[in-house]
Design an enzyme around this catalytic site. Structure first.
Site, mmCIF file in Angstrom:
data_model
loop_
_atom_site.group_PDB
_atom_site.id
_atom_site.type_symbol
_atom_site.label_atom_id
_atom_site.label_comp_id
_atom_site.label_asym_id
_atom_site.label_seq_id
_atom_site.Cartn_x
_atom_site.Cartn_y
_atom_site.Cartn_z
ATOM 1 N N TYR A 63 0.852 -1.189 0.000
ATOM 2 C CA TYR A 63 0.000 0.000 0.000
ATOM 3 C C TYR A 63 0.888 1.238 0.000
ATOM 4 O O TYR A 63 1.947 1.248 0.635
ATOM 5 C CB TYR A 63 -0.907 -0.009 1.233
ATOM 6 C CG TYR A 63 -2.079 0.939 1.149
ATOM 7 C CD1 TYR A 63 -3.150 0.673 0.302
ATOM 8 C CD2 TYR A 63 -2.116 2.103 1.918
ATOM 9 C CE1 TYR A 63 -4.229 1.539 0.229
ATOM 10 C CE2 TYR A 63 -3.201 2.974 1.841
ATOM 11 C CZ TYR A 63 -4.256 2.679 1.000
ATOM 12 O OH TYR A 63 -5.331 3.536 0.920
ATOM 13 N N ASN A 147 -14.601 5.334 4.809
ATOM 14 C CA ASN A 147 -15.654 5.081 3.827
ATOM 15 C C ASN A 147 -16.683 6.203 3.700
ATOM 16 O O ASN A 147 -16.944 6.663 2.574
ATOM 17 C CB ASN A 147 -16.338 3.744 4.137
ATOM 18 C CG ASN A 147 -15.381 2.575 4.005
ATOM 19 O OD1 ASN A 147 -14.547 2.545 3.110
ATOM 20 N ND2 ASN A 147 -15.476 1.620 4.915
ATOM 21 N N ARG A 196 -22.247 -7.725 -8.797
ATOM 22 C CA ARG A 196 -22.084 -8.958 -9.583
ATOM 23 C C ARG A 196 -23.292 -9.872 -9.369
ATOM 24 O O ARG A 196 -23.960 -9.829 -8.333
ATOM 25 C CB ARG A 196 -20.795 -9.679 -9.202
ATOM 26 C CG ARG A 196 -20.719 -10.131 -7.769
ATOM 27 C CD ARG A 196 -19.425 -10.888 -7.497
ATOM 28 N NE ARG A 196 -19.312 -11.252 -6.094
ATOM 29 C CZ ARG A 196 -19.910 -12.287 -5.543
ATOM 30 N NH1 ARG A 196 -20.684 -13.079 -6.280
ATOM 31 N NH2 ARG A 196 -19.756 -12.562 -4.258
ATOM 32 N N ARG A 198 -25.351 -13.052 -8.416
ATOM 33 C CA ARG A 198 -25.170 -14.018 -7.333
ATOM 34 C C ARG A 198 -26.487 -14.703 -7.043
ATOM 35 O O ARG A 198 -27.546 -14.254 -7.493
ATOM 36 C CB ARG A 198 -24.650 -13.298 -6.086
ATOM 37 C CG ARG A 198 -25.630 -12.267 -5.548
ATOM 38 C CD ARG A 198 -24.950 -11.332 -4.561
ATOM 39 N NE ARG A 198 -24.057 -10.425 -5.256
ATOM 40 C CZ ARG A 198 -23.018 -9.820 -4.695
ATOM 41 N NH1 ARG A 198 -22.735 -10.050 -3.430
ATOM 42 N NH2 ARG A 198 -22.267 -8.994 -5.385
ATOM 43 N N TYR A 269 -11.803 4.883 -7.443
ATOM 44 C CA TYR A 269 -11.185 4.829 -6.121
ATOM 45 C C TYR A 269 -10.756 3.420 -5.737
ATOM 46 O O TYR A 269 -10.361 3.174 -4.595
ATOM 47 C CB TYR A 269 -12.134 5.391 -5.054
ATOM 48 C CG TYR A 269 -13.414 4.619 -4.845
ATOM 49 C CD1 TYR A 269 -13.542 3.719 -3.783
ATOM 50 C CD2 TYR A 269 -14.504 4.762 -5.700
ATOM 51 C CE1 TYR A 269 -14.716 3.007 -3.581
ATOM 52 C CE2 TYR A 269 -15.685 4.057 -5.500
ATOM 53 C CZ TYR A 269 -15.775 3.184 -4.452
ATOM 54 O OH TYR A 269 -16.938 2.475 -4.248
ATOM 55 N N GLY A 270 -10.818 2.500 -6.702
ATOM 56 C CA GLY A 270 -10.398 1.136 -6.444
ATOM 57 C C GLY A 270 -10.360 0.322 -7.717
ATOM 58 O O GLY A 270 -10.777 0.789 -8.788
#
Length: 370
Positions: A63, A147, A196, A198, A269-270
């Site tokens: 990181y 968050n 996703r 599921r 952001y990811g």
């Protein structure tokens, strides 16, 4: 005449001396009681500290943010103390400190503050007082600095959204995604939330809509051109979506980006898919798309103390007035455990996290002993 012995409070921290798998390198370390705080510092007792995915990456050494070595036990090597986020209570105040008193709740403004501890001494500028708004819990406070502010700032800093405008995001069931849903709903924005496919998609859809989501779709749904055309033409009234939030990247984000309208922003952001972000050139040429990256740690570095105080006041009010706590489990490391036993418990927690056995956020409560 009998004399009463003074109370001695030993402290404990979760530490490591080299990077690696948290389930292998972490250990517990007991250290001496804190002395009275020096001028311009306060002693704090940590109430709760979460384990975030970035914390795992920090221990692994992959990181960008790095902790500093800390001396906890005289005569022993310096250590890295784990934990970046957490809620603490002020226990003692040094001279020259005017804004904090014993009993105040504080959150960390210094990155990699070593929150997986029972008690620490910190500089007064490395913490901010958290308003004690009605409805604000310890769990809210402990998860306040990563968050929720990421969600709030991404919604606020790039596009001046008006009521009933749409935001599209992927990873909508993540901690940030759920915060986006709730904050957007409180401000009158509509959200299109992608997850996703599921087996429990109906249950997840209900959960996200209970939080305030307007619509929930799967990435597979984006392959239906008729549906995507309806989204652009009917749901948004032909205006298009001006803000997209991405924490997944890869092909699914490429499909999501096609929903964006003129002069939109795609904020990344990811990259949970661990795949690169690929965007059609036409989005830049014909729709004037702007693609940017967001990192909450950078926001903290660039903003003034006043900016941070105002942010936390806003978030405390929003959260205290109805934002649900993230799904969580509090794991207490008891004071009576030896360092060997406590360290083994912590390593087992991280092994379970790596295996996906925790479907909720884990918060550590590191108890000191008296």
């Amino acid at each position: 005449m009998a004399f009463r012995a003074s109370v001695v409070r030993l402290n404990r921290a979760i530490v490591y001396t080299q990077n690696g798998d948290p389930a292998q390198v972490l250990r517990a370390l007991t250290y001496k009681p804190l002395p009275p705080p020096a001028p311009e510092t306060v002693n704090i007792k940590y109430l709760l500290a979460p384990i975030n995915p970035s914390d795992v990456n920090v221990v692994q050494g992959v990181y960008p943010a790095k902790p500093s070595l800390t001396s906890l036990v005289d005569g022993q090597p310096d250590v890295f103390v784990g934990g970046n986020e957490g809620l603490a209570e002020v226990t003692h105040v040094g001279s020259g400190v005017t804004d904090l008193v014993k009993g105040d709740w504080v959150v960390m403004t210094k990155a990699q503050a070593g929150t997986w501890s029972s008690s620490r001494n910190v500089g007064v500028l490395d913490v901010l007082k958290l308003p004690r708004v009605e409805g604000l819990t310890e769990v809210h406070g402990a998860t306040m600095t990563v968050n929720p502010p990421s969600a709030y700032n991404m919604l606020n800093d790039y596009v001046a959204l008006e009521k009933d405008e749409w935001v599209v995001q992927n990873g909508a069931n993540s901690a940030v995604g759920q915060a986006v849903i709730q904050i957007a709903a409180s401000r009158g924005f509509k959200t299109l939330n992608l997850v996703r496919k599921r087996s429990d998609i109906d249950e997840l859809t209900r959960k996200l809509k209970d939080l305030g989501a307007t619509e929930v779709l799967t990435y597979d749904d984006l392959n239906d051109r008729n549906l995507t055309q309806r989204i652009v033409k009917e749901w948004t009234g032909g205006k298009g979506i001006r803000l997209g939030l991405n924490c997944v990247s890869g092909p699914d984000t490429t499909s999501m980006a096609r929903l964006l309208g003129q002069d939109a922003y795609l904020v990344s952001y990811g990259a949970m898919s661990k795949q690169p972000l690929a965007l059609p050139t036409g989005l830049f040429i014909f729709k004037n798309l702007t693609s940017v990256g967001f990192w909450q740690s950078r926001w903290y570095k660039q903003k003034t103390r006043s900016d941070k105080e105002n942010l936390f006041k806003t978030l405390a009010t929003l959260i205290g007035h109805g934002k649900a706590s993230p799904e969580h489990e509090i794991v207490t490391i008891p004071a009576e455990d030896s360092d060997e036993v406590a360290g083994q418990k912590v390593r087992e927690i991280f092994a379970k996290i790596a295996e996906g056995q925790y479907g909720k956020k884990v918060l550590l409560k590191i108890a000191g002993s008296e």
